[in-house]
Enzyme design. Structure first.
Site, PDB file in Angstrom:
ATOM      1  CG  HIS A  20      18.049  28.635 -18.113  1.00  0.00           C
ATOM      2  ND1 HIS A  20      18.364  29.368 -19.060  1.00  0.00           N
ATOM      3  CD2 HIS A  20      16.920  29.199 -17.562  1.00  0.00           C
ATOM      4  CE1 HIS A  20      17.480  30.442 -19.209  1.00  0.00           C
ATOM      5  NE2 HIS A  20      16.675  30.329 -18.369  1.00  0.00           N
ATOM      6  CE  LYS A  44      12.054  37.103 -21.313  1.00  0.00           C
ATOM      7  NZ  LYS A  44      12.379  35.712 -20.730  1.00  0.00           N
ATOM      8  NE  ARG A  93      16.008  34.798 -12.272  1.00  0.00           N
ATOM      9  CZ  ARG A  93      16.027  35.606 -13.498  1.00  0.00           C
ATOM     10  NH1 ARG A  93      17.151  35.603 -14.221  1.00  0.00           N
ATOM     11  NH2 ARG A  93      14.562  35.836 -13.833  1.00  0.00           N
ATOM     12  CB  SER A 131      18.583  34.467 -21.356  1.00  0.00           C
ATOM     13  OG  SER A 131      18.551  33.060 -20.987  1.00  0.00           O
TER      14      SER A 131
HETATM   15  O1  PNS Z   1      11.897  32.078 -19.893  1.00  0.00           O
HETATM   16  P1  PNS Z   1      10.603  32.845 -20.078  1.00  0.00           P
HETATM   17  O2  PNS Z   1      10.559  33.847 -21.184  1.00  0.00           O
HETATM   18  O3  PNS Z   1      10.139  33.439 -18.686  1.00  0.00           O
HETATM   19  O4  PNS Z   1       9.513  31.838 -20.200  1.00  0.00           O
HETATM   20  C1  PNS Z   1       7.963  32.050 -20.466  1.00  0.00           C
HETATM   21  C2  PNS Z   1       7.252  31.015 -21.267  1.00  0.00           C
HETATM   22  C3  PNS Z   1       7.889  30.844 -22.502  1.00  0.00           C
HETATM   23  C4  PNS Z   1       7.150  29.754 -20.374  1.00  0.00           C
HETATM   24  C5  PNS Z   1       5.852  31.681 -21.244  1.00  0.00           C
HETATM   25  O5  PNS Z   1       5.861  32.950 -22.029  1.00  0.00           O
HETATM   26  C6  PNS Z   1       4.728  30.515 -21.941  1.00  0.00           C
HETATM   27  O6  PNS Z   1       4.295  29.716 -21.440  1.00  0.00           O
HETATM   28  N1  PNS Z   1       4.572  30.804 -23.312  1.00  0.00           N
HETATM   29  C7  PNS Z   1       3.845  29.982 -24.085  1.00  0.00           C
HETATM   30  C8  PNS Z   1       2.309  30.733 -24.572  1.00  0.00           C
HETATM   31  C9  PNS Z   1       1.465  30.577 -23.335  1.00  0.00           C
HETATM   32  O7  PNS Z   1       1.124  29.540 -22.606  1.00  0.00           O
HETATM   33  N2  PNS Z   1       1.119  31.866 -22.780  1.00  0.00           N
HETATM   34  C10 PNS Z   1       0.201  31.904 -21.622  1.00  0.00           C
HETATM   35  C11 PNS Z   1       0.872  31.412 -20.222  1.00  0.00           C
HETATM   36  S1  PNS Z   1       2.366  32.254 -19.799  1.00  0.00           S
END
Ligand code: PNS
Length: 164
Positions: A20, A44, A93, A131
């Site tokens: 990150h 998660k 990745r 993570s």
């Molecule tokens: O590190 P991650 O868990 O892959 O990140 C995912 C994240 C937090 C960017 C994604 O779940 C997100 O955008 N969450 C906010 C809610 C949202 O907008 N959901 C719809 C699009 S994913």
């Protein structure tokens, strides 16, 4: 005066890894401002609270003056708009990341067609890093040096001890 080009780097960051941090460092050079967004991923269950995750990030971005961190509960596109961002930055990745990220990028584009998603390829030396891997190593008493920034190793290890 031209408008600042603001990018958002969103994620769960549970916790921040060297992968990150590498993306943060590289993206910070491409935009006037980079905001690291600690957001909720419904898929998660996180080990660190949002505030704890943001604090760990804060400890590692001090030498990058155009980078800041925020937490947000809600849709990523709303977070981007609230901060006048124009771009979402994601790290890739491997091909296994691609399918999920493609779906997210398409969904976010569908919600707001003005917001672009760009991908930075993870450095090869971080290609195995996540993570989850960090938490697994720390949980079993392993050494997380080289996986996370040095300045948050103690925080992560002591947090894991409390959770066991
Ligand atoms: O590190 P991650 O868990 O892959 O990140 C995912 C994240 C937090 C960017 C994604 O779940 C997100 O955008 N969450 C906010 C809610 C949202 O907008 N959901 C719809 C699009 S994913």
């Amino acid at each position: 005066m031209p408008k600042e080009r603001i990018a958002i780097y969103p994620g769960s960051f549970d916790p921040l890894t060297n992968g990150h941090l590498d993306i943060i460092c590289r993206a910070s050079k491409l935009f006037d401002k980079l905001i690291v967004g600690v957001l909720h991923n419904d898929a998660k269950k996180c080990l660190f609270t949002m505030e704890e995750r943001a604090d760990l990030i804060s400890k590692c971005i001090g030498d990058m003056p155009n980078v800041s961190v925020q937490t947000f509960n809600g849709l990523l596109v709303d977070f981007v708009k609230k901060n006048e961002g124009i771009v979402i930055v994601k790290g890739l990745r491997a091909v296994s990341d691609y399918e999920y990220e493609l779906q997210m990028a398409a969904l976010n584009k569908h919600i707001d067609s003005n917001i672009e998603t760009i991908f930075l390829m993870a450095d090869v030396q971080n290609s195995f890093l996540s993570s989850s891997v960090v938490k697994d190593v720390a949980k079993h008493g392993g050494d997380v040096r080289g996986l996370v920034p040095d300045r948050i190793i103690d925080d992560i290890q002591s947090h894991m001890k409390c959770k066991l």
